[in-house]
Design a protein around this motif. Structure first.
Motif, PDB file in Angstrom:
ATOM      1  N   ARG A 187       0.831  -1.208   0.000  1.00  0.00           N
ATOM      2  CA  ARG A 187       0.000   0.000   0.000  1.00  0.00           C
ATOM      3  C   ARG A 187       0.867   1.262   0.000  1.00  0.00           C
ATOM      4  N   GLY A 188       1.926   1.225   0.775  1.00  0.00           N
ATOM      5  CA  GLY A 188       2.819   2.378   0.818  1.00  0.00           C
ATOM      6  C   GLY A 188       3.497   2.633  -0.512  1.00  0.00           C
ATOM      7  N   THR A 189       3.950   1.574  -1.182  1.00  0.00           N
ATOM      8  CA  THR A 189       4.590   1.772  -2.478  1.00  0.00           C
ATOM      9  C   THR A 189       3.564   2.198  -3.531  1.00  0.00           C
ATOM     10  N   ALA A 190       2.339   1.694  -3.411  1.00  0.00           N
ATOM     11  CA  ALA A 190       1.285   2.137  -4.326  1.00  0.00           C
ATOM     12  C   ALA A 190       1.001   3.625  -4.124  1.00  0.00           C
ATOM     13  N   ARG A 191       0.976   4.076  -2.889  1.00  0.00           N
ATOM     14  CA  ARG A 191       0.763   5.506  -2.620  1.00  0.00           C
ATOM     15  C   ARG A 191       1.908   6.339  -3.212  1.00  0.00           C
ATOM     16  N   ARG A 192       3.100   5.842  -3.074  1.00  0.00           N
ATOM     17  CA  ARG A 192       4.255   6.575  -3.616  1.00  0.00           C
ATOM     18  C   ARG A 192       4.132   6.707  -5.136  1.00  0.00           C
ATOM     19  N   ALA A 193       3.789   5.620  -5.804  1.00  0.00           N
ATOM     20  CA  ALA A 193       3.667   5.649  -7.264  1.00  0.00           C
ATOM     21  C   ALA A 193       2.499   6.523  -7.710  1.00  0.00           C
ATOM     22  N   ALA A 194       1.374   6.436  -6.998  1.00  0.00           N
ATOM     23  CA  ALA A 194       0.194   7.225  -7.369  1.00  0.00           C
ATOM     24  C   ALA A 194       0.484   8.715  -7.271  1.00  0.00           C
ATOM     25  N   ALA A 195       1.178   9.120  -6.220  1.00  0.00           N
ATOM     26  CA  ALA A 195       1.503  10.538  -6.060  1.00  0.00           C
ATOM     27  C   ALA A 195       2.536  10.992  -7.086  1.00  0.00           C
ATOM     28  N   LEU A 196       3.522  10.141  -7.350  1.00  0.00           N
ATOM     29  CA  LEU A 196       4.587  10.496  -8.299  1.00  0.00           C
ATOM     30  C   LEU A 196       4.051  10.643  -9.714  1.00  0.00           C
ATOM     31  N   LEU A 197       3.183   9.722 -10.110  1.00  0.00           N
ATOM     32  CA  LEU A 197       2.716   9.678 -11.494  1.00  0.00           C
ATOM     33  C   LEU A 197       1.358  10.341 -11.702  1.00  0.00           C
ATOM     34  N   GLN A 198       0.651  10.646 -10.613  1.00  0.00           N
ATOM     35  CA  GLN A 198      -0.684  11.263 -10.688  1.00  0.00           C
ATOM     36  C   GLN A 198      -1.680  10.349 -11.415  1.00  0.00           C
ATOM     37  N   VAL A 199      -1.696   9.099 -10.985  1.00  0.00           N
ATOM     38  CA  VAL A 199      -2.587   8.093 -11.559  1.00  0.00           C
ATOM     39  C   VAL A 199      -3.244   7.315 -10.426  1.00  0.00           C
ATOM     40  N   VAL A 200      -4.329   6.608 -10.753  1.00  0.00           N
ATOM     41  CA  VAL A 200      -4.866   5.593  -9.849  1.00  0.00           C
ATOM     42  C   VAL A 200      -4.044   4.331 -10.033  1.00  0.00           C
ATOM     43  N   VAL A 201      -3.584   3.758  -8.948  1.00  0.00           N
ATOM     44  CA  VAL A 201      -2.747   2.560  -8.978  1.00  0.00           C
ATOM     45  C   VAL A 201      -3.556   1.351  -8.512  1.00  0.00           C
ATOM     46  N   VAL A 202      -3.550   0.302  -9.326  1.00  0.00           N
ATOM     47  CA  VAL A 202      -4.077  -1.001  -8.922  1.00  0.00           C
ATOM     48  C   VAL A 202      -2.866  -1.880  -8.664  1.00  0.00           C
ATOM     49  N   MET A 203      -2.524  -2.032  -7.385  1.00  0.00           N
ATOM     50  CA  MET A 203      -1.359  -2.810  -6.981  1.00  0.00           C
ATOM     51  C   MET A 203      -1.784  -4.261  -6.779  1.00  0.00           C
ATOM     52  N   LYS A 204      -1.528  -5.084  -7.807  1.00  0.00           N
ATOM     53  CA  LYS A 204      -2.027  -6.456  -7.795  1.00  0.00           C
ATOM     54  C   LYS A 204      -1.256  -7.323  -6.811  1.00  0.00           C
ATOM     55  N   GLY A 205      -1.973  -8.249  -6.188  1.00  0.00           N
ATOM     56  CA  GLY A 205      -1.346  -9.168  -5.254  1.00  0.00           C
ATOM     57  C   GLY A 205      -2.401  -9.978  -4.532  1.00  0.00           C
ATOM     58  N   PRO A 206      -2.001 -10.801  -3.558  1.00  0.00           N
ATOM     59  CA  PRO A 206      -2.982 -11.574  -2.791  1.00  0.00           C
ATOM     60  C   PRO A 206      -4.061 -10.689  -2.180  1.00  0.00           C
ATOM     61  N   CYS A 207      -3.671  -9.506  -1.737  1.00  0.00           N
ATOM     62  CA  CYS A 207      -4.605  -8.454  -1.369  1.00  0.00           C
ATOM     63  C   CYS A 207      -4.327  -7.299  -2.324  1.00  0.00           C
ATOM     64  N   THR A 208      -5.245  -7.028  -3.227  1.00  0.00           N
ATOM     65  CA  THR A 208      -5.020  -5.980  -4.218  1.00  0.00           C
ATOM     66  C   THR A 208      -5.367  -4.626  -3.611  1.00  0.00           C
ATOM     67  N   GLU A 209      -4.435  -3.686  -3.749  1.00  0.00           N
ATOM     68  CA  GLU A 209      -4.600  -2.342  -3.202  1.00  0.00           C
ATOM     69  C   GLU A 209      -4.880  -1.365  -4.341  1.00  0.00           C
ATOM     70  N   ILE A 210      -5.840  -0.486  -4.135  1.00  0.00           N
ATOM     71  CA  ILE A 210      -6.172   0.554  -5.106  1.00  0.00           C
ATOM     72  C   ILE A 210      -5.973   1.895  -4.414  1.00  0.00           C
ATOM     73  N   VAL A 211      -5.138   2.749  -5.013  1.00  0.00           N
ATOM     74  CA  VAL A 211      -4.747   3.996  -4.359  1.00  0.00           C
ATOM     75  C   VAL A 211      -4.877   5.152  -5.342  1.00  0.00           C
ATOM     76  N   THR A 212      -5.401   6.270  -4.859  1.00  0.00           N
ATOM     77  CA  THR A 212      -5.523   7.475  -5.671  1.00  0.00           C
ATOM     78  C   THR A 212      -4.281   8.356  -5.482  1.00  0.00           C
ATOM     79  N   PRO A 213      -4.100   9.354  -6.342  1.00  0.00           N
ATOM     80  CA  PRO A 213      -2.963  10.274  -6.153  1.00  0.00           C
ATOM     81  C   PRO A 213      -3.010  11.018  -4.824  1.00  0.00           C
ATOM     82  N   GLN A 214      -4.199  11.153  -4.240  1.00  0.00           N
ATOM     83  CA  GLN A 214      -4.334  11.825  -2.946  1.00  0.00           C
ATOM     84  C   GLN A 214      -4.048  10.895  -1.770  1.00  0.00           C
TER      85      GLN A 214
END
Length: 308
Positions: A187-214
């Motif tokens: 989740r933390g790395t997804a937040r980092r990528a979402a803020a850096l790239l200004q995209v919604v991130v779908v971080m796939k995995g056993p528990c999939t995390e979805i993070v907004t740029p905010q």
């Protein structure tokens, strides 16, 4: 901001998908362009394209390497298939980007990356599309994720209409960190990528995390191990693109697609067992799951905004 909201049926009913008018034609249901596949992996385009249609999009264009375009068109007769110039290793050549951008102008969503060769040519093609596209929502997957941090200013042009769908290895490469660091804090790395790239991130995995740029986060942990199979990610990316084409926001499309994908796997698990079902078999399950969630509980009006 460390927590995440669980994706449940109640949450989805509170953020309903756009519905086409009963008398609307296929154009009004949304057009998708899928830029995908290569000589070695033509099936990725097929899986992603059919997934977009199963999500309810009205029209599908698939753009792929020229030598596999005709077989792909025969396999997916519902699609308009575009054969593109090839690189020596059977990928889509970067010079195809300008023509693709021209064709995509009338599309509601463009998906780039599934099954494309994982080299500099795919990164260059993605860069051309980021420069030239103006308007369609974007889904970037697999090979299209390569080099995005170096192209983030290009990607920022599409802020508010872009989704990326990395797994742990792709996220590690994207951020220049070890895969173990991603696994330790997805989740933390997804937040980092979402803020850096200004995209919604779908971080796939056993528990999939979805993070907004905010930094807002949603999670889905209801899937089964059977979803970890070849082609599964292509189907998920196609579902996101199909929902975007229908008019869903990037967050809506991501949350709904992850749930539809996971619940399709659950249905197949109950029918066949936890292992051995195929990614292509997920697709026929999607419309029924989507229909079951299409009406708000009790028929009352609900907000189209995601719950806070």
């Amino acid at each position: 901001m460390s927590g995440a909201m669980d994706i449940t049926e109640a949450l989805l009913r509170g953020m309903p998908l756009p519905r086409p008018d009963e008398d609307g034609d296929k154009d009004r249901r949304g057009q998708v362009m899928v830029v995908a596949g290569s000589v070695e992996v033509p099936g990725a385009a097929l899986l992603a394209g059919i997934a977009a249609l199963r999500a309810g999009a009205g029209k599908l264009q698939m753009a792929t390497a020229r030598s596999v375009a005709v077989p792909l068109g025969l396999a997916v007769p519902e699609a308009l298939v575009i054969g593109l110039p090839e690189t020596p290793d059977g990928g889509i050549a970067p010079e195809a980007g300008a023509e693709l951008a021209r064709r995509a102008r009338r599309c509601g969503a463009v998906l780039v990356g599934p099954g494309m060769t994982n080299g500099a040519e795919s990164a260059a093609l993605t860069g051309v599309l980021l420069d030239r596209l103006d308007g369609p929502a974007l889904v970037l997957d697999a090979a299209a994720l390569r080099g995005l941090t170096d192209s983030r200013e290009r990607l920022h042009r599409h802020a508010g209409r872009a989704v990326i769908t990395p797994h742990a290895g792709e996220m590690a490469s994207l951020l220049g960190i070890e895969r173990e660091a991603v696994a330790a804090d997805p989740r933390g790395t997804a937040r980092r990528a979402a803020a850096l790239l200004q995209v919604v991130v779908v971080m796939k995995g056993p528990c999939t995390e979805i993070v907004t740029p905010q930094g807002e986060a949603w999670r889905y942990s209801g899937g089964t191990v059977g979803l970890a199979t070849s082609g599964s990610g292509d189907t998920l990316a196609g579902l996101v693109a199909g929902l975007l084409a229908r008019g869903a926001t990037p967050l809506q499309a991501a949350v709904w697609a992850v749930h539809l994908h996971g619940e399709a796997g659950n249905r197949l698990t109950r029918r066949h067992g936890p292992l051995g079902f195929l990614a292509r078999e997920l697709l026929a399950e999607v419309p029924g799951i989507m229909a079951a969630l299409s009406d708000p509980v009790g028929g009352e009006a609900v907000s189209s905004e995601p719950p806070r």
